[in-house]
Design a protein around this motif. Structure first.
Motif, PDB file in Angstrom:
ATOM      1  N   MET A   1       0.830  -1.199   0.000  1.00 39.55           N
ATOM      2  CA  MET A   1       0.000   0.000   0.000  1.00 39.55           C
ATOM      3  C   MET A   1       0.874   1.264   0.000  1.00 39.55           C
ATOM      4  SD  MET A   1      -2.979   1.155   2.673  1.00 39.55           S
ATOM      5  CE  MET A   1      -1.833   1.494   3.983  1.00 39.55           C
ATOM      6  N   ILE A   2       0.497   2.203  -0.846  1.00 43.49           N
ATOM      7  CA  ILE A   2       1.250   3.451  -0.954  1.00 43.49           C
ATOM      8  C   ILE A   2       0.937   4.341   0.247  1.00 43.49           C
ATOM      9  CG2 ILE A   2       1.549   5.547  -2.329  1.00 43.49           C
ATOM     10  CD1 ILE A   2       0.795   3.845  -4.812  1.00 43.49           C
ATOM     11  N   THR A   3       1.988   4.865   0.874  1.00 40.58           N
ATOM     12  CA  THR A   3       1.834   5.812   1.987  1.00 40.58           C
ATOM     13  C   THR A   3       2.763   6.999   1.729  1.00 40.58           C
ATOM     14  OG1 THR A   3       3.650   5.036   3.374  1.00 40.58           O
ATOM     15  CG2 THR A   3       1.573   3.813   3.529  1.00 40.58           C
ATOM     16  N   GLY A   4       2.814   7.903   2.703  1.00 37.30           N
ATOM     17  CA  GLY A   4       3.721   9.041   2.595  1.00 37.30           C
ATOM     18  C   GLY A   4       5.185   8.656   2.707  1.00 37.30           C
ATOM     19  N   ASN A   5       5.471   7.419   3.072  1.00 33.90           N
ATOM     20  CA  ASN A   5       6.861   6.968   3.171  1.00 33.90           C
ATOM     21  C   ASN A   5       7.320   6.183   1.950  1.00 33.90           C
ATOM     22  OD1 ASN A   5       7.194   7.969   5.869  1.00 33.90           O
ATOM     23  ND2 ASN A   5       5.903   6.273   6.535  1.00 33.90           N
ATOM     24  N   THR A   6       6.438   5.990   0.976  1.00 33.49           N
ATOM     25  CA  THR A   6       6.745   5.148  -0.170  1.00 33.49           C
ATOM     26  C   THR A   6       7.707   5.843  -1.133  1.00 33.49           C
ATOM     27  OG1 THR A   6       4.559   4.143   0.023  1.00 33.49           O
ATOM     28  CG2 THR A   6       5.696   3.855  -2.083  1.00 33.49           C
ATOM     29  N   GLU A   7       8.700   5.112  -1.591  1.00 31.47           N
ATOM     30  CA  GLU A   7       9.622   5.633  -2.604  1.00 31.47           C
ATOM     31  C   GLU A   7       9.046   5.403  -3.997  1.00 31.47           C
ATOM     32  OE1 GLU A   7      14.014   5.212  -0.626  1.00 31.47           O
ATOM     33  OE2 GLU A   7      13.345   3.649  -1.979  1.00 31.47           O
ATOM     34  N   LEU A   8       9.399   6.305  -4.899  1.00 30.60           N
ATOM     35  CA  LEU A   8       8.923   6.188  -6.283  1.00 30.60           C
ATOM     36  C   LEU A   8      10.050   5.761  -7.215  1.00 30.60           C
ATOM     37  CD1 LEU A   8       6.838   9.478  -6.722  1.00 30.60           C
ATOM     38  CD2 LEU A   8       6.085   7.258  -5.824  1.00 30.60           C
ATOM     39  N   ILE A   9       9.695   4.858  -8.112  1.00 28.81           N
ATOM     40  CA  ILE A   9      10.504   4.604  -9.301  1.00 28.81           C
ATOM     41  C   ILE A   9       9.647   5.075 -10.469  1.00 28.81           C
ATOM     42  CG2 ILE A   9      11.609   2.882 -10.758  1.00 28.81           C
ATOM     43  CD1 ILE A   9      13.017   2.988  -8.142  1.00 28.81           C
ATOM     44  N   ALA A  10      10.097   6.110 -11.147  1.00 30.61           N
ATOM     45  CA  ALA A  10       9.333   6.667 -12.266  1.00 30.61           C
ATOM     46  C   ALA A  10       9.606   5.832 -13.513  1.00 30.61           C
ATOM     47  CB  ALA A  10       9.748   8.112 -12.509  1.00 30.61           C
ATOM     48  N   HIS A  11       8.547   5.384 -14.158  1.00 33.24           N
ATOM     49  CA  HIS A  11       8.690   4.621 -15.412  1.00 33.24           C
ATOM     50  C   HIS A  11       8.264   5.575 -16.537  1.00 33.24           C
ATOM     51  CE1 HIS A  11       8.917   1.508 -18.220  1.00 33.24           C
ATOM     52  NE2 HIS A  11       7.845   0.814 -17.935  1.00 33.24           N
ATOM     53  N   ILE A  12       9.263   6.086 -17.272  1.00 34.31           N
ATOM     54  CA  ILE A  12       9.018   7.207 -18.180  1.00 34.31           C
ATOM     55  C   ILE A  12       9.137   6.782 -19.635  1.00 34.31           C
ATOM     56  CG2 ILE A  12       9.639   9.591 -18.707  1.00 34.31           C
ATOM     57  CD1 ILE A  12      11.242   9.652 -16.092  1.00 34.31           C
ATOM     58  N   GLY A  13       8.110   7.067 -20.398  1.00 29.60           N
ATOM     59  CA  GLY A  13       8.109   6.775 -21.826  1.00 29.60           C
ATOM     60  C   GLY A  13       6.869   7.376 -22.456  1.00 29.60           C
ATOM     61  N   TYR A  14       6.698   7.121 -23.742  1.00 32.42           N
ATOM     62  CA  TYR A  14       5.477   7.571 -24.420  1.00 32.42           C
ATOM     63  C   TYR A  14       5.327   6.799 -25.726  1.00 32.42           C
ATOM     64  CZ  TYR A  14       1.849  10.353 -26.459  1.00 32.42           C
ATOM     65  OH  TYR A  14       0.656  10.735 -27.015  1.00 32.42           O
ATOM     66  N   GLY A  33       8.058  -6.723   1.027  1.00 29.36           N
ATOM     67  CA  GLY A  33       8.046  -5.703   2.063  1.00 29.36           C
ATOM     68  C   GLY A  33       8.913  -4.499   1.737  1.00 29.36           C
ATOM     69  N   ILE A  34       9.146  -4.251   0.447  1.00 34.27           N
ATOM     70  CA  ILE A  34       9.918  -3.074   0.023  1.00 34.27           C
ATOM     71  C   ILE A  34       8.924  -1.946  -0.241  1.00 34.27           C
ATOM     72  CG2 ILE A  34      11.444  -2.123  -1.751  1.00 34.27           C
ATOM     73  CD1 ILE A  34      12.435  -5.069  -2.213  1.00 34.27           C
ATOM     74  N   ASP A  35       9.079  -0.821   0.486  1.00 33.99           N
ATOM     75  CA  ASP A  35       8.093   0.265   0.398  1.00 33.99           C
ATOM     76  C   ASP A  35       8.443   1.180  -0.778  1.00 33.99           C
ATOM     77  OD1 ASP A  35       6.016   1.933   0.838  1.00 33.99           O
ATOM     78  OD2 ASP A  35       6.666   2.641   2.810  1.00 33.99           O
ATOM     79  N   ALA A  36       8.168   0.676  -1.973  1.00 34.22           N
ATOM     80  CA  ALA A  36       8.452   1.416  -3.205  1.00 34.22           C
ATOM     81  C   ALA A  36       7.390   1.062  -4.229  1.00 34.22           C
ATOM     82  CB  ALA A  36       9.839   1.048  -3.740  1.00 34.22           C
ATOM     83  N   VAL A  37       7.224   1.938  -5.218  1.00 31.12           N
ATOM     84  CA  VAL A  37       6.224   1.680  -6.257  1.00 31.12           C
ATOM     85  C   VAL A  37       6.718   2.248  -7.593  1.00 31.12           C
ATOM     86  CG1 VAL A  37       4.914   3.809  -5.759  1.00 31.12           C
ATOM     87  CG2 VAL A  37       3.753   1.860  -6.829  1.00 31.12           C
ATOM     88  N   VAL A  38       6.490   1.463  -8.639  1.00 27.83           N
ATOM     89  CA  VAL A  38       6.785   1.924 -10.000  1.00 27.83           C
ATOM     90  C   VAL A  38       5.526   2.576 -10.562  1.00 27.83           C
ATOM     91  CG1 VAL A  38       7.300   1.193 -12.367  1.00 27.83           C
ATOM     92  CG2 VAL A  38       8.571   0.210 -10.437  1.00 27.83           C
ATOM     93  N   VAL A  39       5.657   3.832 -11.011  1.00 33.18           N
ATOM     94  CA  VAL A  39       4.505   4.543 -11.560  1.00 33.18           C
ATOM     95  C   VAL A  39       4.793   4.990 -12.991  1.00 33.18           C
ATOM     96  CG1 VAL A  39       3.519   5.305  -9.371  1.00 33.18           C
ATOM     97  CG2 VAL A  39       5.238   6.709 -10.476  1.00 33.18           C
TER      98      VAL A  39
END
Lengths: 277, 277
Positions: A1-14, A33-39
């Motif tokens: 679950m995403i929280t205010g402590n979650t790290e971002l990995i930006a997945h950038i393309g088009y 249990g890694i608090d990160a998310v790819v967006v």
């Protein structure tokens, strides 16, 4: 679950619709249990340099996965480029180094080669053809050269893209035989579609299938479907194949290490992934 | 599940550790089949203007939730500001309008007032005190004035913040009686802590509790814990209270409409939320 402590990995393309990384990394992060998310971030080329710089000024951005059409443009934005980035002229992974420096590496070629090796293909001395010399094609070329292929054919609809890649390859691998501007698969041990052909319904196939021998191994980078029209046609001729997703899964352990997360095997990632074709 | 088709709502502030919006919006989006996700972005003030502009050039960014310390700075970055933004001098919601214009609105004051009304507090003719005249304090002031309070006390440790807010309020609400530079709660129907006091362990309370009557309603914006030290002390004196999270939940339906998503009730959002205190 995403929280205010979650790290971002930006997945950038088009465009972003064919992105697979969120459905691979995020289930692994969750299971581990890694608090990160790819967006996903759908970014047009003209907006990209400013976006990349802005993202890396955020406190909770750990890194970025870079895909089409930005892999080549990324190189000029880095403060520090790995040797593979320098040879391929492309970059698909960026992280923040010391003092906020942007550090880039490139893993699709490594993923592609790892996949071929796991399927038993001997690359030392092999003859290969790569159709498409953009970011991913250049990455595969650099990794195949490093893996010891003896001859590499390079084809791109923009001839100067193939020529520029050939020059960079030959500077680093002087004994490699490079053939330009042909996409004839005859006599090749390996043919790779590294072009976007297959992304859209009705695309032509990247090579003349009548010239393809059953002894040739065929690899694909397009991941729109597990089995592209090109792979289906190659398999029908008796060729062994590697699907686009294999390159993706095989390179992810390298990305995880690069970003500083606990890593795992490609098989474990595949078992957790929630991809639907 | 996040895919390449998922839209982003950027939740921008610094620090991010007390963010609650991801745990409210994301369960609602998931339960409602809305393919969107709220992601935290920890952004320092000096990086913010470039970040906001870059984000809104992305194809899959639908909007942004803006929080401390950027609510005031956002106003100058907008192409189009709602009347509430103009009065409060702060903005907590940004979306892309026609031709890529940045359109801003402000919903915490509306959320705060809706919460008070649901608790039965009559605001018409009431006397209120707001401690803290930054973004959220200004928003609550604008909404209380619009709701018909007759007297508003404004206090900030930076006196010019209170004075600037008073000037904007009186330009729009000429009959409103504004009292500056006092945080004495005596004689007030409503006291609001809109300052960051309570965010950190050991913070002093925002007012002198010995001067607080049991007839005064006490509201809080800090959401670090459901029950802050200030609310606990007010409740111990017999005051009715409103917790910080109420302002948050009550404003979310307005945000959802602003972004163009299907909306719902604050109660439904609260039932779905996955907040842990």
């Amino acid at each position: 679950m995403i929280t205010g402590n979650t790290e971002l990995i930006a997945h950038i393309g088009y465009p972003t619709h064919s992105f697979k990384a969120p459905m691979i990394y995020n289930p692994y992060f969750e299971a581990s249990g890694i608090d990160a998310v790819v967006v996903p971030m759908g970014c047009r080329p003209e907006a990209y340099p400013d976006l990349l710089r802005s993202l890396f000024r955020l406190e909770n951005v750990r890194g970025a996965l870079i895909t089409m059409p930005h892999k080549v443009a990324t190189v000029a934005l880095l403060d520090e480029a790995s040797p593979t980035v320098q040879v391929a002229g492309a970059c698909n992974a960026v992280k923040r180094g010391a003092d906020g420096r942007l550090v880039g590496d490139l893993f699709d070629g490594e993923g592609f080669v790892r996949g071929l090796r796991r399927k038993g293909l001997a690359l030392e001395g092999a003859r290969a053809l790569i159709v498409g010399c953009g970011g991913v094609g250049s990455a595969i070329a650099a990794s195949l050269a490093a893996a010891g292929v003896s001859r590499l054919g390079l084809y791109d609809i923009q001839p100067q893209a193939a020529e520029a890649l050939a020059a960079r390859l030959q500077a680093h691998f002087p004994t490699l035989s490079v053939r330009l501007h042909t996409r004839d698969p005859q006599g090749c041990d390996l043919v790779v579609n590294a072009s976007p052909l297959g992304m859209n319904e009705g695309d032509p196939l990247p090579i003349d299938m009548d010239r393809l021998s059953a002894q040739t191994f065929v690899g694909e980078v397009v991941m729109r479907a597990e089995m592209t029209a090109f792979l289906a046609a190659a398999q029908a001729r008796g060729c062994r194949i590697q699907v686009g997703a294999d390159m993706l899964f095989e390179q992810i352990p390298a990305y995880l290490e690069f970003f500083g997360y606990p890593s795992t095997s490609a098989d474990h990632l595949r078992a957790l992934a929630r991809l639907s074709y």
